[in-house]
Motif scaffolding. Structure first.
Motif, PDB file in Angstrom:
ATOM      1  N   TYR A  77       2.146  10.744   4.011  1.00 50.18           N
ATOM      2  CA  TYR A  77       2.042  10.870   5.368  1.00 50.18           C
ATOM      3  C   TYR A  77       3.145  11.783   5.768  1.00 50.18           C
ATOM      4  O   TYR A  77       4.366  11.626   5.283  1.00 50.18           O
ATOM      5  N   THR A  78       2.833  12.833   6.562  1.00 48.70           N
ATOM      6  CA  THR A  78       3.673  14.041   6.602  1.00 48.70           C
ATOM      7  C   THR A  78       4.839  13.527   7.644  1.00 48.70           C
ATOM      8  O   THR A  78       5.906  14.231   7.653  1.00 48.70           O
ATOM      9  N   GLY A  79       4.612  12.425   8.536  1.00 46.41           N
ATOM     10  CA  GLY A  79       5.862  12.064   9.644  1.00 46.41           C
ATOM     11  C   GLY A  79       6.834  11.849   9.096  1.00 46.41           C
ATOM     12  O   GLY A  79       6.964  11.185   7.752  1.00 46.41           O
ATOM     13  N   ALA A  80       7.944  11.713   9.753  1.00 46.16           N
ATOM     14  CA  ALA A  80       9.177  11.056   9.197  1.00 46.16           C
ATOM     15  C   ALA A  80       9.923  11.536   8.151  1.00 46.16           C
ATOM     16  O   ALA A  80      10.576  11.012   7.424  1.00 46.16           O
ATOM     17  N   GLY A  81       9.697  12.934   7.846  1.00 48.76           N
ATOM     18  CA  GLY A  81      10.004  13.628   6.825  1.00 48.76           C
ATOM     19  C   GLY A  81       9.315  13.499   5.623  1.00 48.76           C
ATOM     20  O   GLY A  81       9.726  13.978   4.498  1.00 48.76           O
ATOM     21  N   GLY A  82       8.243  12.787   5.535  1.00 48.49           N
ATOM     22  CA  GLY A  82       7.358  12.624   4.538  1.00 48.49           C
ATOM     23  C   GLY A  82       7.467  11.287   3.664  1.00 48.49           C
ATOM     24  O   GLY A  82       8.616  10.696   3.399  1.00 48.49           O
ATOM     25  N   VAL A  83       6.431  10.618   3.662  1.00 51.33           N
ATOM     26  CA  VAL A  83       6.290   9.112   3.239  1.00 51.33           C
ATOM     27  C   VAL A  83       5.312   9.034   2.291  1.00 51.33           C
ATOM     28  O   VAL A  83       4.287   9.488   2.718  1.00 51.33           O
ATOM     29  N   LEU A  84       5.795   8.570   1.026  1.00 51.85           N
ATOM     30  CA  LEU A  84       4.774   8.586   0.084  1.00 51.85           C
ATOM     31  C   LEU A  84       4.601   6.779  -0.282  1.00 51.85           C
ATOM     32  O   LEU A  84       5.606   6.292  -0.606  1.00 51.85           O
ATOM     33  N   PHE A  85       3.277   6.516  -0.017  1.00 46.25           N
ATOM     34  CA  PHE A  85       2.857   5.050  -0.417  1.00 46.25           C
ATOM     35  C   PHE A  85       2.103   4.928  -1.856  1.00 46.25           C
ATOM     36  O   PHE A  85       1.258   5.827  -2.077  1.00 46.25           O
ATOM     37  N   SER A  86       3.257   4.585  -2.777  1.00 47.60           N
ATOM     38  CA  SER A  86       2.971   4.611  -4.206  1.00 47.60           C
ATOM     39  C   SER A  86       2.125   3.710  -4.748  1.00 47.60           C
ATOM     40  O   SER A  86       1.892   3.794  -6.089  1.00 47.60           O
ATOM     41  N   GLY A  87       1.744   2.715  -4.370  1.00 48.15           N
ATOM     42  CA  GLY A  87       0.853   1.582  -4.724  1.00 48.15           C
ATOM     43  C   GLY A  87       1.970   1.094  -5.899  1.00 48.15           C
ATOM     44  O   GLY A  87       3.099   0.723  -5.690  1.00 48.15           O
ATOM     45  N   ARG A  88       1.157   0.954  -7.069  1.00 45.67           N
ATOM     46  CA  ARG A  88       2.151   0.399  -8.218  1.00 45.67           C
ATOM     47  C   ARG A  88       2.354   1.783  -9.321  1.00 45.67           C
ATOM     48  O   ARG A  88       2.714   1.405 -10.323  1.00 45.67           O
ATOM     49  N   HIS A  89       2.259   3.037  -8.827  1.00 46.62           N
ATOM     50  CA  HIS A  89       2.408   4.072  -9.698  1.00 46.62           C
ATOM     51  C   HIS A  89       3.984   4.094  -9.776  1.00 46.62           C
ATOM     52  O   HIS A  89       4.325   4.779 -10.834  1.00 46.62           O
ATOM     53  N   LEU A  90       4.733   3.856  -8.829  1.00 53.50           N
ATOM     54  CA  LEU A  90       6.001   3.919  -8.658  1.00 53.50           C
ATOM     55  C   LEU A  90       6.740   2.724  -8.272  1.00 53.50           C
ATOM     56  O   LEU A  90       6.127   2.258  -7.072  1.00 53.50           O
ATOM     57  N   LEU A  91       7.652   1.934  -8.599  1.00 53.14           N
ATOM     58  CA  LEU A  91       8.150   0.705  -8.588  1.00 53.14           C
ATOM     59  C   LEU A  91       9.772   0.783  -8.624  1.00 53.14           C
ATOM     60  O   LEU A  91      10.380   1.519  -9.430  1.00 53.14           O
ATOM     61  N   PRO A  92      10.395  -0.042  -7.718  1.00 53.11           N
ATOM     62  CA  PRO A  92      11.802  -0.310  -8.137  1.00 53.11           C
ATOM     63  C   PRO A  92      11.966  -1.208  -9.217  1.00 53.11           C
ATOM     64  O   PRO A  92      11.231  -2.115  -9.610  1.00 53.11           O
ATOM     65  N   SER A  93      13.000  -0.725 -10.006  1.00 54.80           N
ATOM     66  CA  SER A  93      13.457  -1.616 -11.046  1.00 54.80           C
ATOM     67  C   SER A  93      14.293  -2.730 -10.735  1.00 54.80           C
ATOM     68  O   SER A  93      14.652  -2.909  -9.309  1.00 54.80           O
ATOM     69  N   LYS A  94      14.792  -3.660 -11.556  1.00 57.01           N
ATOM     70  CA  LYS A  94      15.556  -4.869 -11.068  1.00 57.01           C
ATOM     71  C   LYS A  94      17.073  -4.181 -10.517  1.00 57.01           C
ATOM     72  O   LYS A  94      17.606  -4.872  -9.704  1.00 57.01           O
ATOM     73  N   GLN A  95      17.269  -3.167 -10.965  1.00 53.31           N
ATOM     74  CA  GLN A  95      18.267  -2.400 -10.355  1.00 53.31           C
ATOM     75  C   GLN A  95      18.307  -1.900  -8.905  1.00 53.31           C
ATOM     76  O   GLN A  95      19.215  -1.264  -8.372  1.00 53.31           O
ATOM     77  N   GLY A  96      16.974  -1.672  -8.425  1.00 57.49           N
ATOM     78  CA  GLY A  96      16.800  -0.922  -7.258  1.00 57.49           C
ATOM     79  C   GLY A  96      16.468   0.534  -7.465  1.00 57.49           C
ATOM     80  O   GLY A  96      16.050   1.197  -6.462  1.00 57.49           O
ATOM     81  N   GLU A  97      16.258   0.892  -8.820  1.00 58.92           N
ATOM     82  CA  GLU A  97      15.976   2.384  -8.810  1.00 58.92           C
ATOM     83  C   GLU A  97      14.627   2.542  -8.990  1.00 58.92           C
ATOM     84  O   GLU A  97      13.625   1.658  -9.485  1.00 58.92           O
ATOM     85  N   LEU A  98      14.215   3.627  -8.419  1.00 61.00           N
ATOM     86  CA  LEU A  98      12.818   4.044  -8.713  1.00 61.00           C
ATOM     87  C   LEU A  98      12.326   4.280 -10.115  1.00 61.00           C
ATOM     88  O   LEU A  98      12.947   5.143 -10.556  1.00 61.00           O
ATOM     89  N   LEU A  99      11.356   3.634 -10.668  1.00 62.01           N
ATOM     90  CA  LEU A  99      10.730   4.076 -11.762  1.00 62.01           C
ATOM     91  C   LEU A  99       9.345   4.037 -12.240  1.00 62.01           C
ATOM     92  O   LEU A  99       8.627   3.104 -11.307  1.00 62.01           O
ATOM     93  N   PRO A 100       8.701   4.559 -13.002  1.00 59.46           N
ATOM     94  CA  PRO A 100       7.388   4.413 -13.315  1.00 59.46           C
ATOM     95  C   PRO A 100       7.505   3.312 -14.557  1.00 59.46           C
ATOM     96  O   PRO A 100       8.038   3.637 -15.435  1.00 59.46           O
ATOM     97  N   PHE A 130      10.782   9.261   1.969  1.00 62.84           N
ATOM     98  CA  PHE A 130      10.559   7.843   1.658  1.00 62.84           C
ATOM     99  C   PHE A 130       9.579   7.577   0.834  1.00 62.84           C
ATOM    100  O   PHE A 130       8.381   8.242   0.706  1.00 62.84           O
ATOM    101  N   ILE A 131       9.538   6.571  -0.256  1.00 59.41           N
ATOM    102  CA  ILE A 131       8.687   6.138  -0.933  1.00 59.41           C
ATOM    103  C   ILE A 131       8.355   4.498  -0.509  1.00 59.41           C
ATOM    104  O   ILE A 131       9.716   4.051  -0.573  1.00 59.41           O
ATOM    105  N   CYS A 132       7.372   4.206  -0.355  1.00 59.60           N
ATOM    106  CA  CYS A 132       6.932   2.771   0.024  1.00 59.60           C
ATOM    107  C   CYS A 132       6.218   2.208  -1.202  1.00 59.60           C
ATOM    108  O   CYS A 132       4.924   2.563  -1.196  1.00 59.60           O
ATOM    109  N   PRO A 133       6.909   1.502  -2.103  1.00 58.95           N
ATOM    110  CA  PRO A 133       6.142   1.007  -3.231  1.00 58.95           C
ATOM    111  C   PRO A 133       5.165  -0.117  -2.799  1.00 58.95           C
ATOM    112  O   PRO A 133       5.515  -1.019  -1.862  1.00 58.95           O
ATOM    113  N   GLY A 134       4.180  -0.263  -3.759  1.00 62.17           N
ATOM    114  CA  GLY A 134       3.399  -1.535  -3.715  1.00 62.17           C
ATOM    115  C   GLY A 134       3.510  -2.883  -4.324  1.00 62.17           C
ATOM    116  O   GLY A 134       2.985  -3.707  -3.843  1.00 62.17           O
ATOM    117  N   ALA A 135       4.794  -2.624  -4.886  1.00 66.52           N
ATOM    118  CA  ALA A 135       5.104  -4.203  -5.442  1.00 66.52           C
ATOM    119  C   ALA A 135       6.750  -3.976  -5.694  1.00 66.52           C
ATOM    120  O   ALA A 135       7.277  -3.065  -5.645  1.00 66.52           O
TER     121      ALA A 135
END
Length: 160
Positions: A77-100, A130-135
């Motif tokens: 989505y191009t609004g709000a500076g760009g938002v990627l809804f990543s599904g399960r392609h990219l997820l936060p790790s236990k430390q809150g870091e973005l990882l595949p 922003f990235i909004c992960p799916g899990a």
């Protein structure tokens, strides 16, 4: 959902997310968008399929990002500076870091890494805020989103 205006399109980001697609389509009368390689998993539904990319409207499109599953995709989505809804392609790790995250269900790890590289090439720090992960959203400790997304995406490739 009806009280909020209904649903016109349901985007399936990966094969693990199809569980209620039929019920949602029947209830809401919406179109279901899915990458062509995973469309066979939804026989009898009225589907909109795509190969590489599908424009939904001038502000929103779906991008094929194989790796987690053959037809994984992300919604941008191009609004709000760009938002990627990543599904399960990219997820936060236990430390809150973005990882595949490589799991036993990961379809093709090298393709997943190439998909991440193509996302970095497509976006900039200004177009991906922003990235909004799916899990795994509990690992975000209540934030729900990953901000400074481009920088986190860039750093995630250095971690693999």
């Amino acid at each position: 959902m009806r009280e909020q205006g209904g649903v016109s399109s349901l985007v399936i980001t990966h094969r693990g997310g199809i569980g209620k697609a039929k019920e949602i389509q029947e209830s809401m009368g919406c179109q279901v968008l899915i990458q062509e390689q995973e469309a066979y998993l939804l026989p009898g539904l009225d589907l909109v399929t795509f190969h590489q990319e599908l424009t939904i409207n001038p502000y929103c499109y779906v991008i094929w990002t194989p790796g987690h599953s053959p037809g994984s995709s992300c919604l941008y989505y191009t609004g709000a500076g760009g938002v990627l809804f990543s599904g399960r392609h990219l997820l936060p790790s236990k430390q809150g870091e973005l990882l595949p995250l490589r799991t036993p269900k990961t379809f093709h790890w090298p393709r997943q890494i190439r998909s991440l590289q193509s996302l970095l090439e497509r976006f900039t720090p200004e177009t991906l805020q922003f990235i909004c992960p799916g899990a795994n959203t509990g690992f975000l400790r209540g934030k729900g989103v990953i901000d400074q997304a481009y920088q986190h995406l860039s750093a995630s490739l250095g971690e693999v």
